[in-house]
Design an enzyme around this catalytic site. Structure first.
Site, PDB file in Angstrom:
ATOM      1  N   ASP A 195      -4.958   3.582  -1.927  1.00 24.88           N
ATOM      2  CA  ASP A 195      -6.078   3.783  -1.290  1.00 24.88           C
ATOM      3  C   ASP A 195      -6.545   5.322  -1.494  1.00 24.88           C
ATOM      4  OD1 ASP A 195      -6.199   1.763   0.808  1.00 24.88           O
ATOM      5  OD2 ASP A 195      -4.187   2.288   1.181  1.00 24.88           O
TER       6      ASP A 195
ATOM      7  N   ASP B 183      -6.428  -6.275   4.476  1.00 23.81           N
ATOM      8  CA  ASP B 183      -5.864  -5.076   4.423  1.00 23.81           C
ATOM      9  C   ASP B 183      -6.250  -4.231   5.842  1.00 23.81           C
ATOM     10  OD1 ASP B 183      -5.203  -2.400   3.706  1.00 23.81           O
ATOM     11  OD2 ASP B 183      -6.975  -2.097   2.498  1.00 23.81           O
ATOM     12  N   GLY B 184      -4.856  -4.049   6.160  1.00 19.41           N
ATOM     13  CA  GLY B 184      -4.851  -3.476   7.766  1.00 19.41           C
ATOM     14  C   GLY B 184      -4.086  -4.147   8.375  1.00 19.41           C
ATOM     15  N   GLY B 185      -2.985  -3.694   9.092  1.00 11.78           N
ATOM     16  CA  GLY B 185      -2.059  -4.253  10.296  1.00 11.78           C
ATOM     17  C   GLY B 185      -1.420  -5.555   9.752  1.00 11.78           C
TER      18      GLY B 185
ATOM     19  N   SER C  20       0.755  -1.290  -0.133  1.00 12.25           N
ATOM     20  CA  SER C  20       0.156   0.139   0.226  1.00 12.25           C
ATOM     21  C   SER C  20       0.837   1.282  -0.083  1.00 12.25           C
ATOM     22  CB  SER C  20      -0.981  -0.014   1.225  1.00 12.25           C
ATOM     23  OG  SER C  20      -1.591   1.347   1.410  1.00 12.25           O
TER      24      SER C  20
ATOM     25  N   GLY D 180      -0.938   2.077   9.635  1.00 10.30           N
ATOM     26  CA  GLY D 180      -0.132   1.849  10.998  1.00 10.30           C
ATOM     27  C   GLY D 180      -1.316   1.335  11.989  1.00 10.30           C
TER      28      GLY D 180
ATOM     29  N   MET E  37      -9.105   8.202  -0.490  1.00 13.62           N
ATOM     30  CA  MET E  37      -9.839   8.526   0.552  1.00 13.62           C
ATOM     31  C   MET E  37     -10.439  10.042   0.254  1.00 13.62           C
ATOM     32  SD  MET E  37      -7.453   7.357   3.624  1.00 13.62           S
ATOM     33  CE  MET E  37      -6.751   5.757   3.883  1.00 13.62           C
TER      34      MET E  37
ATOM     35  N   GLY F 111      -9.000   4.355   6.832  1.00 15.09           N
ATOM     36  CA  GLY F 111      -8.783   5.726   7.110  1.00 15.09           C
ATOM     37  C   GLY F 111      -7.225   5.946   7.137  1.00 15.09           C
TER      38      GLY F 111
ATOM     39  N   HIS G 221      -8.302   1.036  -4.215  1.00 19.14           N
ATOM     40  CA  HIS G 221      -9.356   0.763  -3.029  1.00 19.14           C
ATOM     41  C   HIS G 221      -9.894   2.005  -2.902  1.00 19.14           C
ATOM     42  CE1 HIS G 221      -9.764  -0.261   1.554  1.00 19.14           C
ATOM     43  NE2 HIS G 221     -10.897   0.029   1.113  1.00 19.14           N
TER      44      HIS G 221
ATOM     45  N   SER H 107       2.682   0.036   6.181  1.00 18.33           N
ATOM     46  CA  SER H 107       3.925   0.335   7.109  1.00 18.33           C
ATOM     47  C   SER H 107       4.814  -0.587   7.153  1.00 18.33           C
ATOM     48  CB  SER H 107       3.372   0.909   8.370  1.00 18.33           C
ATOM     49  OG  SER H 107       2.192  -0.150   8.813  1.00 18.33           O
TER      50      SER H 107
ATOM     51  N   MET I 228     -11.261  -5.882   5.644  1.00 15.97           N
ATOM     52  CA  MET I 228     -10.576  -4.436   6.239  1.00 15.97           C
ATOM     53  C   MET I 228     -10.374  -5.056   7.643  1.00 15.97           C
ATOM     54  SD  MET I 228      -9.880  -2.327   4.498  1.00 15.97           S
ATOM     55  CE  MET I 228      -8.957  -0.974   5.590  1.00 15.97           C
TER      56      MET I 228
END
Ligand code: DX5
Ligand code: ZN
Length: 227
Positions: free
Chosen positions: A33, A176-178, A6, A146, A35, A143, A64, A199, A138
């Protein structure tokens, strides 16, 4: 395992160099991403920036859309060089609206994805098993990059994997995420096909981080940390 770094976590003062590092890594896709400051509080990029990435890479551009009005943005991102576009189930909600959106994305010759947030029931995806190319689970509230991975995501991945396999759907499961080595490994073992990571990939050595995710299921956690 497909890896989709990402670029939300990229250092934009080094956009060209870091994209080149992605080109030379084992990444297959680039996750982009979008937003709008409305569906999510943060504001990120528009189609012109994607057009810049398109000039720098042949990797699959995985867009996304975290926006309230996705219909408005499909054509601009298709024209800018997107290969696939994922929209949120929560902003469309009704079966007809979701189907119309998936068909609209397909009408540009792109692959179409459907995303759900941590609080959304995974059963809401069941109706689209044969109409989507990708489901995006997700694992954090959308949003920001990290944030810590939510372990409740694993049960969603397992259920979705079972439904896909039982119905002969060809949809991919993306998370997606973490996502880091250990959480990526758990998701892969639960049945995910695609790992989106921001990240973790851009923290230090991009190539090594991507490589550790590619091999997350055939290495131990200790090996991954050493990689
Ligand atoms: C969050 C975005 C993610 C984000 C992931 O709203 O959809 O793609 O970039 O970032 P990390 O991997 O840092 O959690
Ligand atoms: Zn994303």
């Amino acid at each position: 395992m497909i890896i989709s770094p990402s670029v939300l976590a990229m250092d934009y003062s080094k956009m060209k160099e870091q994209t080149e590092e992605l080109n030379n890594s084992k990444a297959d896709w680039i996750h982009f991403d979008v937003m709008d400051g409305h569906y999510v509080p943060n504001l990120s990029f528009g189609p012109d920036l994607l057009r810049g990435f398109r000039k720098l890479t042949d990797l699959t551009l995985d867009v996304h859309l975290m926006v309230t009005d996705p219909a408005k943005f499909i054509k601009p991102f298709a024209d800018a060089g997107a290969d696939m576009i994922t929209v949120h189930e929560e902003v469309l909600h009704e079966y007809e609206k979701v189907m119309e959106m998936l068909e609209y994305i397909h009408s540009f010759g792109l692959r179409a994805g459907l995303a759900i947030n941590p609080m959304t029931d995974v059963r809401r995806l069941q109706a689209y098993l044969h109409h989507c190319d990708l489901f995006l689970i997700m694992c954090v509230e959308p949003g920001y990059g990290g944030q810590p991975f939510r372990p409740a995501s694993l049960a969603k991945i397992k259920n979705l994997r079972r439904w896909i396999d039982h119905t002969g759907s060809e949809a991919l499961i993306s998370v997606d995420g973490g996502i880091k080595f250990d959480t990526g490994r758990e998701c892969a073992l639960a049945g995910a096909d695609v790992l989106v990571a921001g990240s973790y990939v851009f923290k230090d050595d991009i190539g090594k981080a991507v490589d550790s995710l590619v091999h997350c299921t055939d290495r131990t956690e200790a090996d991954g940390k050493a990689a």
